[in-house]
Scaffold this active site. Structure first.
Site, mmCIF file in Angstrom:
data_model
loop_
_atom_site.group_PDB
_atom_site.id
_atom_site.type_symbol
_atom_site.label_atom_id
_atom_site.label_comp_id
_atom_site.label_asym_id
_atom_site.label_seq_id
_atom_site.Cartn_x
_atom_site.Cartn_y
_atom_site.Cartn_z
ATOM 1 N N ASP A 105 3.481 27.608 -2.755
ATOM 2 C CA ASP A 105 2.497 26.787 -2.040
ATOM 3 C C ASP A 105 2.421 25.394 -2.652
ATOM 4 O O ASP A 105 2.251 24.403 -1.963
ATOM 5 C CB ASP A 105 1.099 27.420 -2.150
ATOM 6 C CG ASP A 105 1.019 28.717 -1.384
ATOM 7 O OD1 ASP A 105 1.756 28.870 -0.398
ATOM 8 O OD2 ASP A 105 0.219 29.582 -1.782
ATOM 9 N N GLU A 135 0.591 33.365 5.863
ATOM 10 C CA GLU A 135 -0.275 33.649 4.705
ATOM 11 C C GLU A 135 -1.667 34.012 5.225
ATOM 12 O O GLU A 135 -1.874 34.140 6.437
ATOM 13 C CB GLU A 135 -0.359 32.436 3.765
ATOM 14 C CG GLU A 135 0.853 32.286 2.871
ATOM 15 C CD GLU A 135 0.582 31.488 1.600
ATOM 16 O OE1 GLU A 135 -0.596 31.174 1.310
ATOM 17 O OE2 GLU A 135 1.566 31.174 0.904
ATOM 18 N N HIS A 192 2.480 25.207 -16.016
ATOM 19 C CA HIS A 192 1.408 25.652 -15.134
ATOM 20 C C HIS A 192 1.063 27.118 -15.315
ATOM 21 O O HIS A 192 0.486 27.745 -14.430
ATOM 22 C CB HIS A 192 1.744 25.332 -13.674
ATOM 23 C CG HIS A 192 1.422 23.912 -13.339
ATOM 24 N ND1 HIS A 192 2.300 22.886 -13.541
ATOM 25 C CD2 HIS A 192 0.288 23.350 -12.870
ATOM 26 C CE1 HIS A 192 1.731 21.750 -13.190
ATOM 27 N NE2 HIS A 192 0.516 21.998 -12.783
#
Ligand code: FAD
Length: 542
Positions: free
Chosen positions: A182, A295, A118
């Site tokens: 996340d 957040e 990723h």
């Protein structure tokens, strides 16, 4: 498809002539479609003599020379360095064998461990080298470290395991890692090579601050168990070390007991100063009576807030129809959770009211939903499914992640969010503060020097048909970096992307000599993670 292992013999790692012979043959092997290096005579189109010589190597590694294009892909979809081979290890010993092979290579052979792939700019790729597909190394086990009061529950996971599987295994015992990302479909080794930040990091630090022990294979092909107490320098080098010093084969990660439910809050602001003051106040409250996750994000004005409302996971939606009326060029969304046990259901409403009471969000602009603990942790997965369907998951993602010191965040907002990006970036724009005292300065990851800094994530999706194009997003990133430089903001790129040693020297700044010395100590031939473009195998390190 993963090639099947055909015999149990492993490379005799001390057999130097054999290794050298293998290296001599390796470039020839590149051109063959598929091959398992094994003690048995391989069936391939090498000459009989070559095959016999190769068989004499006694290698038994799952190596594929076909489909290498799969290892030249990542989430960024902008960078494609094709390796010569892919190794599917079934043990740390397999990795030792391949690292030793590269160590004695006369061909400047390099190796990249690939987790979930990723990365954005080819960081897990190795041009003409070997990519190690870490996902084939399996194992997750929950246990307890130490005794009595000092006992710490942990999960031990192989470096290629995904956090989602680690979380699910831990949750069977009512626990979870203290600090997560996340998105959970990232590998343990991949995020520990960076930092791993999210809304829990204000309290527990990044994921790299929550590791008890690592098993690694260094760039010299040595297996080492390291921790704060054992080979501490190697331990801290690897944490946030961008894959430069060793390959993480196992990690022991701290767990804590967690409730089963969360109240998930989004509160909207038009005033940046009120938004950041509230965020900073909240991250200073580190006790269990405050929020568990903090957040925030920036919303462009054109965005329909209801499309932003929580993607529900079988939840009771208390108030999600937020319609903010404001002249502000952008809006800010504070995102919080408070976890609770089902038997506390009667009390949680009151507790939440008192926690929210000191905040300064726009009157009644708040959305609160109820979700399962796991549903909340795995929240990005639903978004992933949508993006896969629309094709945007496969589009270029020129993401930019920055750490910006607290003292400069108002200035950053005024120019970057209010002016440059007020029209949005076709993706989330995250912004939330972190406490630097939760980062151990012995680790390789670097941060700004102020006590509080903001994680800023500009996570745009380029669109093949409509704006923005990848080029537009990349130009925007360059402008933002230029702004930070010319304004002398002490920023750091998170998940950094640089293309030569000079840029890396500036990134690490006064910690560059330490980073370089560690490289010399643990991977002196610069074999590992060439895709980070920090060191080059062809240049001698000294
Ligand atoms: P890869 O891309 O496979 O590898 C990254 C680097 O680590 C490479 O240099 C590779 O060689 C090295 N590496 C991989 N495995 C090992 C190993 N076992 N040992 C040594 N080196 C290794 N980051 C956050 O901090 N917080 C987030 O909330 C967050 N959310 C994300 C959401 C999405 C959708 C995406 C795409 C990324 C997100 N990231 C986040 C970024 C992510 O943490 C990094 O991209 C991370 O590197 C991804 O892990 P990976 O397994 O895909 O690593």
């Amino acid at each position: 498809m993963t090639p099947r292992r055909t015999s149990s013999t492993t490379i005799p790692t001390a057999c130097l002539p054999c290794i050298l012979l293998g290296l001599y043959l390796l470039p020839f092997l590149r051109s063959f479609p598929y091959f398992i290096v094994t003690a048995a005579t391989p069936s391939c189109s090498l000459s009989k003599e070559n095959c016999r010589e190769l068989a004499a190597l006694n290698l038994n590694l799952n190596i594929s020379f076909s489909n290498t294009a799969t290892a030249a892909q990542d989430f960024g979809h902008m960078h494609h360095d094709r390796p010569s081979a892919i190794l599917y290890p079934s043990s740390a010993q397999d990795i030792v064998a391949i690292v030793k092979l590269a160590y004695f290579s006369p061909n400047n052979l390099t190796i990249a461990a690939k987790g979930a792939g990723h990365s954005i700019y080819g960081q897990a790729q190795a041009l003409h080298g070997i990519v190690i597909e870490m996902s084939s190394l399996k194992g997750i086990e929950v246990g307890v470290h130490g005794f009595g009061e000092a006992a710490v529950p942990f999960v031990e996971a192989s470096g290629g395991e995904l956090w989602i599987d680690v979380v699910k295994e831990a949750m069977k015992k009512g626990m979870a890692p203290r600090s997560l990302t996340d998105y959970l479909y990232l590998s343990v080794g991949g995020t520990l090579s960076n930092a791993g930040v999210s809304g829990q990091a204000f309290r527990y630090g990044p994921q790299i601050s929550n590791v008890l022990e690592l098993e690694v294979v260094t760039g010299k092909g040595e297996i080492v168990i390291c921790s704060e107490h054992q080979h501490a320098d190697l331990f801290y080098s690897v944490l946030g070390g961008l894959g430069q010093f060793a390959i993480i084969t196992k990690a022991k990660i701290c767990l804590h007991h967690v409730p089963t439910k969360v109240k998930w809050v989004r509160a909207y602001y038009s005033d940046f100063s009120a938004f950041t003051k509230d965020q900073e106040m909240l991250i200073s409250q580190e006790n269990e009576n405050s929020f568990d996750y903090i957040e925030g994000s920036v919303l462009d004005k054109g965005k329909d807030l209801n499309s932003w409302k929580m993607e529900s996971h079988s939840i009771e939606d208390l108030n999600s129809n937020v319609t903010v009326e404001s002249d502000a060029p952008v809006l800010y969304c504070l995102e919080l959770t408070k976890a609770y046990f089902v038997h506390e259901s009667n009390l949680i409403g009151k507790k939440l009211t008192s926690l929210l009471e000191p905040l300064h969000y726009l009157p009644s602009q708040i959305s609160i939903i109820d979700a399962s603990y796991l549903g909340f942790l795995d929240r990005v997965h639903d978004k992933e499914r949508d993006l896969r369907k629309s094709g945007l998951w496969y589009a270029p993602h020129p993401w930019l992640n920055l750490f910006i010191p607290k003292s400069r965040i108002i200035e950053f907002d005024a120019w970057v969010f209010k002016q440059q990006l007020s029209g949005g970036i076709n993706g989330p724009m995250l912004i939330y503060p972190l406490n630097r005292n939760k980062w151990d300065s012995r680790m390789s990851a670097v941060t700004p020097s102020e006590d509080i800094f903001y994680a800023v994530g500009l996570l745009g999706y380029a669109s093949p048909r409509t704006a923005p194009t990848a080029k537009t997003l990349m130009d925007q990133n360059s402008k933002i970096l230029y702004f930070c430089k010319t304004k002398s903001i002490d920023y750091k790129q998170y998940l950094p992307h640089y293309v030569n040693e000079d840029e890396w020297r500036i990134h690490f700044d006064r910690l560059w000599p330490r980073f370089r010395e560690r490289k010399l100590r643990y991977d002196p031939k610069a074999i590992l993670s060439p895709g980070q473009r920090i060191f080059s195998r062809s240049k001698t390190l000294s």
